[in-house]
Write a protein that holds these residues in place. Structure first.
Motif, PDB file in Angstrom:
ATOM      1  N   SER A  71     -41.939  -8.036  14.808  1.00  0.00           N
ATOM      2  CA  SER A  71     -40.885  -7.047  14.522  1.00  0.00           C
ATOM      3  C   SER A  71     -40.816  -6.893  13.004  1.00  0.00           C
ATOM      4  CB  SER A  71     -39.520  -7.525  15.053  1.00  0.00           C
ATOM      5  OG  SER A  71     -39.082  -8.654  14.312  1.00  0.00           O
ATOM      6  N   GLY A  72     -40.057  -5.915  12.568  1.00  0.00           N
ATOM      7  CA  GLY A  72     -39.846  -5.764  11.132  1.00  0.00           C
ATOM      8  C   GLY A  72     -39.111  -6.976  10.572  1.00  0.00           C
ATOM      9  N   THR A  73     -38.178  -7.493  11.346  1.00  0.00           N
ATOM     10  CA  THR A  73     -37.405  -8.649  10.884  1.00  0.00           C
ATOM     11  C   THR A  73     -38.294  -9.892  10.785  1.00  0.00           C
ATOM     12  OG1 THR A  73     -35.491  -7.680  11.965  1.00  0.00           O
ATOM     13  CG2 THR A  73     -35.287  -9.970  11.282  1.00  0.00           C
ATOM     14  N   LEU A  76     -40.234  -9.427   7.658  1.00  0.00           N
ATOM     15  CA  LEU A  76     -39.413  -9.745   6.484  1.00  0.00           C
ATOM     16  C   LEU A  76     -39.334 -11.252   6.279  1.00  0.00           C
ATOM     17  CD1 LEU A  76     -36.413  -7.269   6.907  1.00  0.00           C
ATOM     18  CD2 LEU A  76     -37.762  -7.558   4.819  1.00  0.00           C
ATOM     19  N   THR A 100     -28.139  -1.397   2.768  1.00  0.00           N
ATOM     20  CA  THR A 100     -29.394  -1.449   3.523  1.00  0.00           C
ATOM     21  C   THR A 100     -29.063  -1.886   4.934  1.00  0.00           C
ATOM     22  OG1 THR A 100     -31.697  -2.218   3.528  1.00  0.00           O
ATOM     23  CG2 THR A 100     -30.035  -3.852   2.956  1.00  0.00           C
ATOM     24  N   PHE A 101     -30.079  -1.885   5.809  1.00  0.00           N
ATOM     25  CA  PHE A 101     -29.843  -2.372   7.163  1.00  0.00           C
ATOM     26  C   PHE A 101     -29.697  -3.903   7.128  1.00  0.00           C
ATOM     27  CE2 PHE A 101     -31.384  -3.442  11.540  1.00  0.00           C
ATOM     28  CZ  PHE A 101     -30.287  -2.928  12.196  1.00  0.00           C
ATOM     29  N   ALA A 103     -30.926  -6.267   8.650  1.00  0.00           N
ATOM     30  CA  ALA A 103     -32.068  -7.143   8.965  1.00  0.00           C
ATOM     31  C   ALA A 103     -32.518  -7.963   7.749  1.00  0.00           C
ATOM     32  CB  ALA A 103     -33.243  -6.311   9.482  1.00  0.00           C
ATOM     33  N   ASP A 173     -38.407  -4.377   1.373  1.00  0.00           N
ATOM     34  CA  ASP A 173     -38.161  -3.958   2.746  1.00  0.00           C
ATOM     35  C   ASP A 173     -38.341  -2.445   2.799  1.00  0.00           C
ATOM     36  OD1 ASP A 173     -37.266  -3.239   5.216  1.00  0.00           O
ATOM     37  OD2 ASP A 173     -35.233  -4.045   4.999  1.00  0.00           O
ATOM     38  N   ALA A 175     -39.050  -0.743   5.587  1.00  0.00           N
ATOM     39  CA  ALA A 175     -39.169  -0.684   7.047  1.00  0.00           C
ATOM     40  C   ALA A 175     -39.645   0.672   7.562  1.00  0.00           C
ATOM     41  CB  ALA A 175     -37.826  -1.048   7.668  1.00  0.00           C
ATOM     42  N   SER A 197     -41.433  -1.764   9.553  1.00  0.00           N
ATOM     43  CA  SER A 197     -40.960  -1.962  10.929  1.00  0.00           C
ATOM     44  C   SER A 197     -41.600  -0.909  11.819  1.00  0.00           C
ATOM     45  CB  SER A 197     -39.436  -1.806  10.998  1.00  0.00           C
ATOM     46  OG  SER A 197     -39.032  -1.584  12.349  1.00  0.00           O
ATOM     47  N   HIS A 199     -40.345  -0.537  14.948  1.00  0.00           N
ATOM     48  CA  HIS A 199     -39.338  -0.438  16.012  1.00  0.00           C
ATOM     49  C   HIS A 199     -39.361   0.958  16.623  1.00  0.00           C
ATOM     50  CE1 HIS A 199     -35.182  -0.108  17.625  1.00  0.00           C
ATOM     51  NE2 HIS A 199     -35.432  -1.353  17.978  1.00  0.00           N
ATOM     52  N   LYS A 202     -38.433   3.987  14.687  1.00  0.00           N
ATOM     53  CA  LYS A 202     -39.208   4.387  13.505  1.00  0.00           C
ATOM     54  C   LYS A 202     -40.234   5.458  13.908  1.00  0.00           C
ATOM     55  CE  LYS A 202     -37.191   1.504  10.681  1.00  0.00           C
ATOM     56  NZ  LYS A 202     -36.027   1.212  11.519  1.00  0.00           N
ATOM     57  N   GLY A 209     -42.168  -4.224  16.619  1.00  0.00           N
ATOM     58  CA  GLY A 209     -43.330  -4.625  15.828  1.00  0.00           C
ATOM     59  C   GLY A 209     -43.084  -4.404  14.358  1.00  0.00           C
ATOM     60  N   TYR A 296     -35.772  10.295  10.295  1.00  0.00           N
ATOM     61  CA  TYR A 296     -34.419  10.521   9.789  1.00  0.00           C
ATOM     62  C   TYR A 296     -34.206  11.976   9.381  1.00  0.00           C
ATOM     63  CZ  TYR A 296     -34.255   5.442   9.197  1.00  0.00           C
ATOM     64  OH  TYR A 296     -34.288   4.089   9.415  1.00  0.00           O
ATOM     65  N   TYR A 325     -27.051   2.713   7.923  1.00  0.00           N
ATOM     66  CA  TYR A 325     -26.868   1.431   7.223  1.00  0.00           C
ATOM     67  C   TYR A 325     -25.383   1.061   7.139  1.00  0.00           C
ATOM     68  CZ  TYR A 325     -31.705   2.245   5.575  1.00  0.00           C
ATOM     69  OH  TYR A 325     -33.065   2.480   5.481  1.00  0.00           O
TER      70      TYR A 325
HETATM   71  C1  LIG Z   1     -34.281  -0.943   6.433  1.00  0.00           C
HETATM   72  C2  LIG Z   1     -34.643  -1.763   7.648  1.00  0.00           C
HETATM   73  N1  LIG Z   1     -35.008  -3.039   7.468  1.00  0.00           N
HETATM   74  C3  LIG Z   1     -35.369  -3.810   8.501  1.00  0.00           C
HETATM   75  C4  LIG Z   1     -35.361  -3.338   9.792  1.00  0.00           C
HETATM   76  C5  LIG Z   1     -35.674  -4.286  10.891  1.00  0.00           C
HETATM   77  O1  LIG Z   1     -36.814  -3.932  11.614  1.00  0.00           O
HETATM   78  P1  LIG Z   1     -36.952  -4.387  13.126  1.00  0.00           P
HETATM   79  O2  LIG Z   1     -35.898  -3.685  13.915  1.00  0.00           O
HETATM   80  O3  LIG Z   1     -38.348  -3.925  13.478  1.00  0.00           O
HETATM   81  O4  LIG Z   1     -36.816  -5.854  13.184  1.00  0.00           O
HETATM   82  C6  LIG Z   1     -34.991  -1.998  10.033  1.00  0.00           C
HETATM   83  C7  LIG Z   1     -34.979  -1.386  11.359  1.00  0.00           C
HETATM   84  O5  LIG Z   1     -34.549  -1.802  12.359  1.00  0.00           O
HETATM   85  C8  LIG Z   1     -34.611  -1.201   8.932  1.00  0.00           C
HETATM   86  O6  LIG Z   1     -34.233   0.069   9.091  1.00  0.00           O
END
Ligand SMILES: Cc1ncc(COP(=O)(O)O)c(C=O)c1O
Length: 380
Positions: A71-73, A76, A100-101, A103, A173, A175, A197, A199, A202, A209, A296, A325
């Motif tokens: 995942s993106g997380t 990270l 920011t998000f 994550a 990040d 993403a 990311s 996800h 996205k 992923g 977006y 966010y």
């Molecule tokens: C800015 C940002 N960072 C991190 C993430 C985390 O990615 P993921 O949901 O794939 O874990 C996202 C999206 O969900 C995001 O928009």
């Protein structure tokens, strides 16, 4: 009509803020059939290796500079461990944008860091590297987390310089920056790790992923180990890690997504153009691709009050919307008491940037009605 049926009919009375469209089962089937033969379902199988090398080719960088993640997380977390390691008693802090998000700060916390939130510029929506270079807490900072908001382009130069000047590792990040990286790899990719990311929300997606992109071989190697229990080539834990690998099933979807990517991106482009064509004559400030990622469409209201009016108008007309966010990290219950600078940029920006409905197959009629609903609030 049930809520689900309404959501399924994007031309119906309720339009979701984002309606993902991933490759059809038949496009993924050929890749999945390879798994029947290989019986390698994860642990760096052929499909994830192929996806990584095709992504590297799309970014015009060497194979080995793109590392798939669950995942993106996960990406990270792996990138933080690879670039900075876990927090230490001497350098326990992570500087992170207040807008920011969630994550990114959650990933840094999992690596042991205490957050310190930094303001963002109202125009770039990002932190200013000069502010960070002179930050009073710098000697206690173990990692700087930079966000490329909504897939906007953050060139490497400033962040490489910041890291060299301060000696503090930086992780970006990015993403939602898949398209930005593909369009502008030379400026956006470098030694500072960039996290993507994949996800479902996205533009380029594997369902769940993500990936770490870095041209620094030491960071790439450490990232592979961090995402695989700290195993650095041999089955022995030699550093911090967890299971953050991308599975072969995710890679199969990613390969099919790449096969159809040009068509999908063109479809996104058409919707973004339609938004632009309807919004411009009405004086609405929209941010669409390629300035932001294709998933977006953001309406920037002139004030918090007009943002409120726009949200009410969208609700009444059945159009979903989202502050992607939120209202700033310091307004999330979990981060309410976190240490921070003053955040006037975050406060001014966060409530005004409203995510509007988007999908690669969103119809012109729906876009016209969304824009009309917003435009009506300008004349009130
Ligand atoms: C800015 C940002 N960072 C991190 C993430 C985390 O990615 P993921 O949901 O794939 O874990 C996202 C999206 O969900 C995001 O928009």
């Amino acid at each position: 009509m049930s809520v689900v049926e309404q959501i399924l009919d994007s031309n119906g009375p309720f339009v979701p803020v984002y309606r993902p469209l991933l490759p059809k089962a038949e496009s993924v089937a050929g890749y999945l059939a390879q798994l029947d033969a290989s019986r390698l379902y994860t642990n760096h199988g052929d499909l994830s290796a192929l996806l990584e090398s095709r992504l590297a080719a799309a970014f015009s960088i060497a194979t080995g500079c793109v590392i798939g993640a669950a995942s993106g997380t996960a990406a990270l977390t792996g990138a933080i461990l690879a670039a900075a390691g876990r927090a230490t008693a001497k350098q326990p802090l992570c500087l992170c944008p207040g807008y920011t998000f969630v994550a990114a700060p959650l990933a840094a916390e999992l690596c042991g860091y205490q957050m310190h939130l930094v303001d963002v510029d109202e125009a770039t929506w990002a932190m200013d590297p000069d502010v960070l270079a002179a930050h009073p807490l710098l000697d206690r900072v173990g990692v700087i987390l930079v966000a490329a908001p909504y897939g906007r382009r953050l060139a490497q130069t400033a962040w490489v310089r910041l890291s060299q000047q301060t000696g503090v590792p930086v992780v970006i990040d990015a993403a939602a920056s898949f398209e930005a990286l593909a369009d502008d790899a030379k400026s956006l990719i470098g030694s500072v790790p960039v996290v993507l990311s994949f996800h479902a929300t996205k533009a380029f997606s594997t369902g769940e992923g993500g990936a770490i992109v870095s041209t620094d071989p030491a960071i790439a190697r450490a990232a592979i180990a961090a995402l695989n229990f700290g195993f650095d080539g041999v089955r022995e834990t030699t550093g911090p890690g967890f299971n953050g690998k991308m599975s072969e099933y995710q890679a199969a979807v990613g390969l099919a997504e790449l096969d159809g990517w040009a068509e999908k991106r063109a479809a996104f482009r058409r919707v973004a153009e339609t938004y632009r064509e309807f919004a411009e004559p009405r004086g609405l400030r929209l941010h669409v691709a390629p300035a932001v990622s294709s998933n977006y469409v953001l309406f920037e209201a002139a004030s918090e009050q007009s943002a409120g009016a726009a949200q009410v108008a969208l609700d009444c007309a059945g159009f979903d919307h989202r502050l992607w966010y939120g209202r700033g990290l310091h307004r999330e219950a979990y981060f309410r008491h976190v240490s921070r600078d003053v955040l006037p940029g975050v406060e001014a920006l966060a409530p005004r940037l409203i995510g509007l409905p988007m999908a690669p197959d969103l119809s012109e009629g729906v876009v016209e009605r969304i824009v009309a609903a917003l435009a009506a609030t300008l004349t009130q």
